[in-house]
Each structure stands twice: as C-alpha cells, then as structure tokens.
Design an enzyme around this catalytic site. Structure first.
Site, PDB file in Angstrom:
ATOM      1  N   SER A 113       0.875  -1.172   0.000  1.00 13.82           N
ATOM      2  CA  SER A 113       0.000   0.000   0.000  1.00 13.82           C
ATOM      3  C   SER A 113       0.915   1.224   0.000  1.00 13.82           C
ATOM      4  CB  SER A 113      -0.830  -0.012   1.298  1.00 13.82           C
ATOM      5  OG  SER A 113      -1.394   1.252   1.558  1.00 13.82           O
ATOM      6  N   TYR A 161      -1.376  -1.642  10.792  1.00 10.75           N
ATOM      7  CA  TYR A 161      -1.582  -1.819   9.341  1.00 10.75           C
ATOM      8  C   TYR A 161      -0.435  -1.179   8.556  1.00 10.75           C
ATOM      9  CZ  TYR A 161      -3.570  -1.525   4.676  1.00 10.75           C
ATOM     10  OH  TYR A 161      -3.754  -1.631   3.319  1.00 10.75           O
ATOM     11  N   LYS A 182       2.508  -3.047   6.175  1.00 11.08           N
ATOM     12  CA  LYS A 182       2.748  -2.796   4.754  1.00 11.08           C
ATOM     13  C   LYS A 182       4.200  -2.359   4.509  1.00 11.08           C
ATOM     14  CE  LYS A 182      -1.307  -4.043   3.364  1.00 11.08           C
ATOM     15  NZ  LYS A 182      -1.468  -5.276   2.562  1.00 11.08           N
TER      16      LYS A 182
HETATM   17  N1  LIG Z   1      -8.746  -0.618  -0.784  1.00  9.43           N
HETATM   18  C1  LIG Z   1      -7.767   0.164  -0.405  1.00  9.43           C
HETATM   19  O1  LIG Z   1      -7.962   1.368  -0.155  1.00  9.43           O
HETATM   20  C2  LIG Z   1      -6.368  -0.406  -0.318  1.00  9.43           C
HETATM   21  C3  LIG Z   1      -5.292   0.493  -0.379  1.00  9.43           C
HETATM   22  C4  LIG Z   1      -4.005  -0.002  -0.311  1.00  9.43           C
HETATM   23  C5  LIG Z   1      -3.789  -1.365  -0.172  1.00  9.43           C
HETATM   24  N2  LIG Z   1      -4.836  -2.219  -0.102  1.00  9.43           N
HETATM   25  C6  LIG Z   1      -4.561  -3.647   0.080  1.00  9.43           C
HETATM   26  O2  LIG Z   1      -5.141  -4.366  -0.998  1.00  9.43           O
HETATM   27  C7  LIG Z   1      -5.374  -5.710  -0.583  1.00  9.43           C
HETATM   28  C8  LIG Z   1      -6.772  -6.129  -1.005  1.00  9.43           C
HETATM   29  O3  LIG Z   1      -7.701  -5.350  -0.281  1.00  9.43           O
HETATM   30  P1  LIG Z   1      -9.047  -4.789  -0.941  1.00  9.43           P
HETATM   31  O4  LIG Z   1      -8.962  -3.330  -0.961  1.00  9.43           O
HETATM   32  O5  LIG Z   1      -9.365  -5.511  -2.171  1.00  9.43           O
HETATM   33  O6  LIG Z   1     -10.066  -5.174   0.246  1.00  9.43           O
HETATM   34  P2  LIG Z   1     -11.292  -6.192   0.337  1.00  9.43           P
HETATM   35  O7  LIG Z   1     -12.287  -5.887  -0.730  1.00  9.43           O
HETATM   36  O8  LIG Z   1     -11.739  -6.124   1.760  1.00  9.43           O
HETATM   37  O9  LIG Z   1     -10.648  -7.620   0.027  1.00  9.43           O
HETATM   38  C9  LIG Z   1      -9.870  -8.322   0.982  1.00  9.43           C
HETATM   39  C10 LIG Z   1      -9.767  -9.766   0.566  1.00  9.43           C
HETATM   40  O10 LIG Z   1      -8.966 -10.465   1.553  1.00  9.43           O
HETATM   41  C11 LIG Z   1      -9.666 -11.646   1.938  1.00  9.43           C
HETATM   42  N3  LIG Z   1      -9.353 -12.009   3.335  1.00  9.43           N
HETATM   43  C12 LIG Z   1      -9.530 -11.228   4.442  1.00  9.43           C
HETATM   44  N4  LIG Z   1      -9.208 -11.930   5.553  1.00  9.43           N
HETATM   45  C13 LIG Z   1      -8.817 -13.164   5.126  1.00  9.43           C
HETATM   46  C14 LIG Z   1      -8.381 -14.331   5.792  1.00  9.43           C
HETATM   47  N5  LIG Z   1      -8.270 -14.370   7.127  1.00  9.43           N
HETATM   48  N6  LIG Z   1      -8.068 -15.438   5.056  1.00  9.43           N
HETATM   49  C15 LIG Z   1      -8.197 -15.416   3.720  1.00  9.43           C
HETATM   50  N7  LIG Z   1      -8.595 -14.320   3.006  1.00  9.43           N
HETATM   51  C16 LIG Z   1      -8.907 -13.220   3.720  1.00  9.43           C
HETATM   52  C17 LIG Z   1     -11.142 -11.302   1.788  1.00  9.43           C
HETATM   53  O11 LIG Z   1     -11.890 -12.500   1.574  1.00  9.43           O
HETATM   54  P3  LIG Z   1     -12.810 -13.244   2.659  1.00  9.43           P
HETATM   55  O12 LIG Z   1     -13.393 -12.196   3.565  1.00  9.43           O
HETATM   56  O13 LIG Z   1     -13.818 -13.934   1.803  1.00  9.43           O
HETATM   57  O14 LIG Z   1     -11.892 -14.203   3.353  1.00  9.43           O
HETATM   58  C18 LIG Z   1     -11.110 -10.473   0.512  1.00  9.43           C
HETATM   59  O15 LIG Z   1     -11.181 -11.314  -0.624  1.00  9.43           O
HETATM   60  C19 LIG Z   1      -5.118  -5.748   0.927  1.00  9.43           C
HETATM   61  O16 LIG Z   1      -3.851  -6.317   1.183  1.00  9.43           O
HETATM   62  C20 LIG Z   1      -5.139  -4.287   1.318  1.00  9.43           C
HETATM   63  O17 LIG Z   1      -4.357  -4.034   2.456  1.00  9.43           O
HETATM   64  C21 LIG Z   1      -6.132  -1.771  -0.174  1.00  9.43           C
END
Ligand SMILES: NC(=O)c1ccc[n+]([C@@H]2O[C@H](COP(=O)([O-])OP(=O)(O)OC[C@H]3O[C@@H](n4cnc5c(N)ncnc54)[C@H](OP(=O)(O)O)[C@@H]3O)[C@@H](O)[C@H]2O)c1
Length: 259
Positions: free
Chosen positions: A139, A152, A156
């Site tokens: 991130s 968090y 990262k």
């Molecule tokens: N969105 C943002 O603003 C943002 C910014 C920077 C970085 N990121 C990073 O991008 C990545 C993806 O996040 P996203 O934004 O796409 O969020 P999201 O829509 O909440 O997706 C998170 C994914 O992780 C899975 N997950 C969560 N806990 C888990 C567990 N214990 N075991 C297995 N799978 C698990 C969830 O699936 P289930 O709940 O079905 O298990 C879901 O598929 C993350 O690493 C996040 O830190 C996001």
C-alpha cells in the site's frame, strides 16, 4: 495447465478484479478466501468466458495449518504456480490501545506471516521451473508511519521491505517479485477497517479495484520491483523521502483521524 496464478483474497476488491484480468490473459487460476460461495460464482463466470481452469479453496490464511494444507492440496493437484499474488489483507481504524489484540494479531498473521509463508512454500518450485511472478500487495501506507492504523501501516512497510529484498535475491532466476502499492481504492476495505469516515476516504472519488488490478497485472508481468498506482500516489511516495518522519506521522494522523 496454462501458467496458473494463485490469488489470495479473490472474493472481493483488488483480488477479485485481478482474477478477472488474469483470466482475460488466459491464465488458469487458484482462488483463495473464506467466502467460498463468491469464489465459486467467479469460477463459473471465468471458466465460461475464457475457457480456463479455475480451482477454489476456502480457508482462513491467518492459520498456519490452513496455509500448509492449502500448499499440500495444490501439490496433490500438481499445480505449480507461474504467479503467486499475496493480496489478502485488512486494516483497522482505531488507536493502538483501543484496537483489540485479537484483531491486531490476525492482521499481523494475514498481512505479514501468511504472505511470507506462502512465498516461502511456493518460491523454491517457481525458481526450479525457471520462471514465475510474485505480486505482493502492500500500500502507499508502506512509505510512512500511520497513526490510527499503526499496525496496518507497519505491516505494509514490512511487505515493501521483504519483497524488495527477495526481488534482489531472485535476480537471474527467471522469477520476479513486485510490490504493489495502491492508494485508497474502492473495495470492501474501508468498511472492513471501519474507516469510511476518515478524511483519507470520505467524499473522495477513488480509483476502482478494476483499474488497480489492470495496472498491477502489467507491473507484475514486467517484473517491476515497486508499482505505485496513480500519479498523485507516486508523487506522495516520493515526497515521503523528503519530509522528516515526525511530520509524516502528523500528516497521516490528520488524514486518518476517525470522525
Ligand atoms: N482498498 C484500499 O484502499 C487499499 C489500499 C491499499 C492497499 N490495499 C490492500 O489491498 C489488498 C486487497 O484489499 P481490498 O482493498 O481488495 O479489500 P477487500 O475488498 O476487503 O478484500 C480483501 C480480501 O482479503 C480476503 N481475506 C480477508 N481476511 C482473510 C483471511 N483471514 N483469510 C483469507 N482471506 C482473507 C477477503 O476474503 P474473505 O473475507 O472472503 O476471506 C477479501 O477477498 C489488501 O492487502 C489491502 O491491504 C487496499
């Protein structure tokens, strides 16, 4: 098997969209998350649309046994990934002392330990086959300390440091490691982190997960070491090298102050 790509956290957001981009590039897929019904629906859609093979695995990746069982299952199926996308992760908007240890520990297990463990399990086979791609999702939080999301942001920073280091070790093996650094992106992340009202997200038009996924796939294929999504995020990540750390923490604190 057509250059299979294994994606963690493929049931929503960036991981879900990455599965769609990889499918459009004719990769077979292994999709992992806890909400298997979503993975199964995606499997049906992508197999029908692209004629690829998709396997799904329901598992909580915070658990070491689950990660090992998952690896053993892929071994049993004869799947050696061409690509490993460590995308699953979550945050929590709260002060460090108010956020529960259970949540903090799960975050460390998922954002850091699972990503490292899966890399350690799959990399030897990827190196032995002389080709492969690792995409570790960090991130823009990796570049600075993050008050109200201290664990968090620190998790990262680990992802960035770890992935840069293995990328260097992997030089000449045919396997590359890319760190993806998205800024705030439309997904379920904000709701999961209870962060919808933070200044960082509130009232902003965010890039979609699909946009970030398309960018991430291209960076992974090029073997780019660090991929910061978006011009503003690129400029901000450069600016973090110039400002004193104390000022950085204050800027992040203002942006993330819970409403
Ligand atoms: N969105 C943002 O603003 C943002 C910014 C920077 C970085 N990121 C990073 O991008 C990545 C993806 O996040 P996203 O934004 O796409 O969020 P999201 O829509 O909440 O997706 C998170 C994914 O992780 C899975 N997950 C969560 N806990 C888990 C567990 N214990 N075991 C297995 N799978 C698990 C969830 O699936 P289930 O709940 O079905 O298990 C879901 O598929 C993350 O690493 C996040 O830190 C996001």
């Amino acid at each position: 098997m057509a250059k299979p790509v294994l994606i963690t956290g493929a049931s929503s957001g960036i991981g879900y969209e990455l599965a769609r981009v990889c499918a459009a590039h004719h990769h077979d897929l292994v999709l992992v998350a806890r909400r298997e019904e979503r993975l199964l629906a995606l499997k049906d859609e992508l197999e029908a649309a692209h004629g690829i093979l998709v396997w799904t695995y329901r598992g909580d990746l915070t658990e070491a046994d689950t990660r090992q069982q998952f690896f053993d299952w892929t071994e049993f199926k004869g799947i050696t990934p061409y690509g490993l996308v460590n995308n699953a992760g979550f945050g929590d908007l709260s002060t460090f002392v108010e956020s529960s240890w259970e949540k903090q520990n799960a975050m460390l297990q998922l954002n850091i330990v699972a990503l490292t463990h899966l890399s350690r399990l799959y990399l030897p086979k990827m190196v032995a086959q002389g080709q492969g791609r690792i995409l570790n999702v960090a991130s823009t939080a990796a570049f600075l300390p993050g008050p109200y999301m201290a664990v968090y942001y620190a998790s990262k920073a680990y992802v960035l440091s770890f992935t840069e280091a293995i990328a260097s070790e992997l030089e000449g093996t045919g396997v590359t490691a890319t760190t993806l650094c998205p800024g705030p992106t439309e997904s379920e992340f904000q709701a999961q982190a209870d962060a919808k009202n933070a200044k960082l997200f509130e009232g902003k038009t965010l890039p979609t997960s699909a946009e970030v996924a398309a960018y991430a796939y291209a960076a992974m294929e090029k073997g780019q070491r660090i991929a910061v999504h978006g011009t503003t995020n690129k400029m901000l990540s450069l600016a973090t090298r110039l400002l004193p750390r104390k000022n950085l923490a204050e800027v992040a604190r203002e942006l993330q102050k819970p409403a």
